[in-house]
Enzyme design. Structure first.
Site, PDB file in Angstrom:
ATOM      1  N   CYS A 183       1.092  -4.775  -4.207  1.00  0.00           N
ATOM      2  CA  CYS A 183       1.637  -5.062  -2.883  1.00  0.00           C
ATOM      3  C   CYS A 183       2.046  -6.539  -2.766  1.00  0.00           C
ATOM      4  CB  CYS A 183       0.620  -4.685  -1.803  1.00  0.00           C
ATOM      5  SG  CYS A 183       1.355  -4.468  -0.164  1.00  0.00           S
ATOM      6  N   ASP A 184       2.711  -6.859  -1.665  1.00  0.00           N
ATOM      7  CA  ASP A 184       3.482  -8.101  -1.541  1.00  0.00           C
ATOM      8  C   ASP A 184       2.733  -9.378  -1.914  1.00  0.00           C
ATOM      9  OD1 ASP A 184       5.164  -6.236  -0.478  1.00  0.00           O
ATOM     10  OD2 ASP A 184       5.444  -7.227   1.449  1.00  0.00           O
ATOM     11  N   LYS A 185       1.534  -9.570  -1.380  1.00  0.00           N
ATOM     12  CA  LYS A 185       0.873 -10.873  -1.530  1.00  0.00           C
ATOM     13  C   LYS A 185       0.180 -11.036  -2.880  1.00  0.00           C
ATOM     14  CE  LYS A 185       2.501 -11.776   2.354  1.00  0.00           C
ATOM     15  NZ  LYS A 185       3.172 -10.468   2.453  1.00  0.00           N
ATOM     16  N   GLU A 228       4.002 -10.841   9.605  1.00  0.00           N
ATOM     17  CA  GLU A 228       5.315 -10.232   9.424  1.00  0.00           C
ATOM     18  C   GLU A 228       5.610  -9.365  10.635  1.00  0.00           C
ATOM     19  OE1 GLU A 228       5.578  -8.017   5.831  1.00  0.00           O
ATOM     20  OE2 GLU A 228       5.338  -9.768   4.545  1.00  0.00           O
ATOM     21  N   CYS A 287       0.812   0.971  -3.134  1.00  0.00           N
ATOM     22  CA  CYS A 287       1.303  -0.099  -4.014  1.00  0.00           C
ATOM     23  C   CYS A 287       0.335  -0.381  -5.157  1.00  0.00           C
ATOM     24  CB  CYS A 287       1.516  -1.380  -3.216  1.00  0.00           C
ATOM     25  SG  CYS A 287       2.501  -1.204  -1.728  1.00  0.00           S
ATOM     26  N   ASP A 302       0.556  -4.609   3.265  1.00  0.00           N
ATOM     27  CA  ASP A 302       1.372  -5.204   4.320  1.00  0.00           C
ATOM     28  C   ASP A 302       1.954  -4.129   5.226  1.00  0.00           C
ATOM     29  OD1 ASP A 302       0.841  -7.548   2.965  1.00  0.00           O
ATOM     30  OD2 ASP A 302       2.833  -8.348   3.318  1.00  0.00           O
ATOM     31  N   SER A 352       9.182  -8.954   7.299  1.00  0.00           N
ATOM     32  CA  SER A 352       9.079  -8.108   6.117  1.00  0.00           C
ATOM     33  C   SER A 352      10.363  -8.213   5.305  1.00  0.00           C
ATOM     34  CB  SER A 352       8.854  -6.658   6.552  1.00  0.00           C
ATOM     35  OG  SER A 352       9.109  -5.774   5.492  1.00  0.00           O
TER      36      SER A 352
END
Length: 542
Positions: free
Chosen positions: A102-104, A426, A29, A61, A452
């Site tokens: 990435c996600d966060k 998650e 990511c 993640d 997720s």
């Protein structure tokens, strides 16, 4: 000191632009973000700014999923926001460009922008392309669900390995409408990112052009002194929620939008999500509940196509300000948008689902609320089942893998909330295992943890209050009858209030597994999931 870095006297007369770059080798990511940051830097430097790049941490993640490392995921959101704010404050920088992979990273950069209230723009690093296997597109979601299929004996070890090697072909964030792409889409809906900037895949020249243009745009934002507080209004958050519902986006967006709103001083609560979900059709046929990836949305005009559909239907506030200095409606009017493939973006009068992607459930199990993603299965879902209670994710996963979970079970996983984890893990591994083992519609999962963006099926998370603080989920026992009623937005145990109170009398807060010092510190400051699970200084605790 700054002359020693190579800057000139002229450079120091220009706006000093902080660029937070979470590039790292630990995840596809973020592995390419140096390239993205370099192009954004050029856009800033070519238009009268002095770029000042600095790094932040990131975790993957996907790679931390399914083990103790996932406890660090939500903590990393807070750490990134804190580190960005700290550098920007200490170095007295004038404006901010937040890059995310990435996600966060995504909510963290937007949270930091809201806190600092300097001229700011958000830049996404782009999505991964889907993988290819035997002529079909696959993603990491397929690999994880294949684990459940392997445990059931429906595929071989060799077939599982082929899927693993094909699912993630290169750099970029997970390709479906999982958390990263949901939050990137939302960044446009909030007005913090340039129109059309979210959908270009990571490995394309389009992504680098977006980066350069975003750097150039930031200089205009500085000139016009546009601040996040001018953009992040209640109406902007309502737009973001509407888009989340329309695309079938990740339940994590609920948590993150609540957190961004908290940092921006905007009143937002779970009822806003349910209210907007009830009136907003889901028109995006995207993974995990649908068929298509972010790259397919890019081929069909990108996020502005979704925004235009909603705006034309009166489901967006068109008069909100964005980073362009124009309103949302003016931005869309200025774009030449294609008619999208109706199998990728459905028309509003014939949507994928009549209502939005997320429902908020309350009841005696979750008086503070809980969240379920309803895209991908029956909106009229009603389920009565028997509780199978587990104190942590690993125990539940082992039960699924060994075939101990049967049709009609409600898998309850507790002590995984923001404080109890700590870190609110998650749970894609177990949700995918449940689906992969053939229980997509006949087993429910209920947890104070979260899911997720790739999770699908009747999985209820964010249960509040969490078990660690004595929420009713801590009172559940094996054999309790639990009813899930999506149409009436309820989740209840067949227990009286008196019985719940009696069972909780001897409750003691319990954490399971590893708790590194950093997680313990942040865990002690986490607020409830119903308020975005933000961390607060002690004097701000509610």
């Amino acid at each position: 000191m700054l002359y020693a870095t190579g800057l000139s006297a002229d450079d120091l007369e220009q706006p000093m632009v902080g660029i937070a770059n979470p590039s790292a080798d630990v995840t596809p990511c973020n592995i390419h973000l140096d390239r993205v940051a370099d192009r954004a830097t050029e856009g800033i430097a070519d238009h009268g700014g002095t770029p000042m790049e600095f790094g932040t941490i990131t975790i993957s993640d996907a790679i931390s999923m399914g083990h103790q490392g996932m406890k660090a995921s939500l903590v990393s959101r807070e750490m990134i926001a804190d580190s960005v704010e700290t550098v920007m404050f200490a170095e007295r920088l004038d404006a901010f460009l937040g890059i995310a992979g990435c996600d966060k990273n995504h909510p963290a950069m937007m949270m930091a922008a809201a806190r600092m209230d300097l001229p700011s723009v958000f830049l996404y690093g782009g999505a991964m392309m889907p993988g290819q296997l035997d002529g079909a597109e696959i993603t990491g979601q397929d690999a994880i669900e294949a684990v459940g299929a392997y445990s059931e004996g429906t595929i071989t070890a060799e077939e599982l390995e082929r899927i693993e090697h094909a699912a993630c072909p290169g750099e970029g964030s997970c390709p479906g409408m999982y958390t990263a792409n949901t939050m990137a889409t939302i960044s446009e809906a909030l007005g913090l990112a340039p129109p059309g900037s979210a959908s270009a895949p990571a490995e394309t020249t389009d992504r680098l052009e977006v980066a350069y243009d975003t750097g150039e745009l930031l200089m205009t934002v500085i000139e016009r002194d546009i601040r996040p507080s001018d953009i992040l209004t209640k109406e902007a958050f309502e737009n973001a929620i509407a888009v989340q519902m329309a695309i079938g986006g990740s339940t994590n967006a609920v948590l993150h939008l609540l957190a961004i709103a908290e940092e921006a001083g905007v009143e937002l609560d779970l009822e806003d999500f349910d209210r907007i979900s009830q009136r907003t059709p889901c028109i995006g046929n995207f993974l995990p509940g649908g068929e298509y990836a972010m790259s397919h949305l890019h081929e069909n005009g990108g996020v502005p196509v979704i925004l235009k559909r909603l705006l034309d239907a009166g489901l967006l506030h068109g008069d909100v300000l964005t980073v362009t200095g124009q309103t949302m409606a003016e931005n869309i009017e200025a774009l030449e948008l294609p008619d999208p493939d109706p199998d990728v973006v459905f028309p509003l009068d014939d949507p994928v689902h009549e209502k939005g992607a997320v429902a908020v459930l309350r009841g005696n199990v979750a008086p503070g609320g809980s969240v379920v993603k309803i895209s991908g299965y029956d909106e009229e879902f009603v389920f009565e089942g028997t509780a199978r209670v587990f104190e942590r994710e690993e125990d539940a996963f082992e039960a699924v893998q060994s075939g101990e979970i049967d049709s009609g079970d409600v898998v309850v996983i507790r002590n995984e909330g923001p404080q109890g984890g700590p870190g609110m893990r998650e749970m894609l591994q177990i949700t995918a295992a449940i689906v992969g083992s053939g229980h997509e519609d006949d087993v429910v999962l209920l947890t104070d943890g979260r899911f997720s963006g790739a999770t699908r099926g009747p999985m209820i998370g964010h249960v509040a209050p969490e078990a660690y603080v004595g929420g009713p989920i801590a009172a559940l026992e094996d054999g309790d009858v639990i009813t899930v009623d999506i149409p009436n937005r309820r989740v209840d145990a067949d227990l009286s209030d008196a019985e719940i109170e009696s069972r909780l009398e001897n409750h003691r807060p319990t954490r399971h597994g590893e708790v590194p010092r950093a997680l313990a510190k942040y865990g002690s400051m986490f607020d409830s999931a119903e308020r975005g699970a933000v961390t607060r200084p002690p004097e701000e605790s509610p």
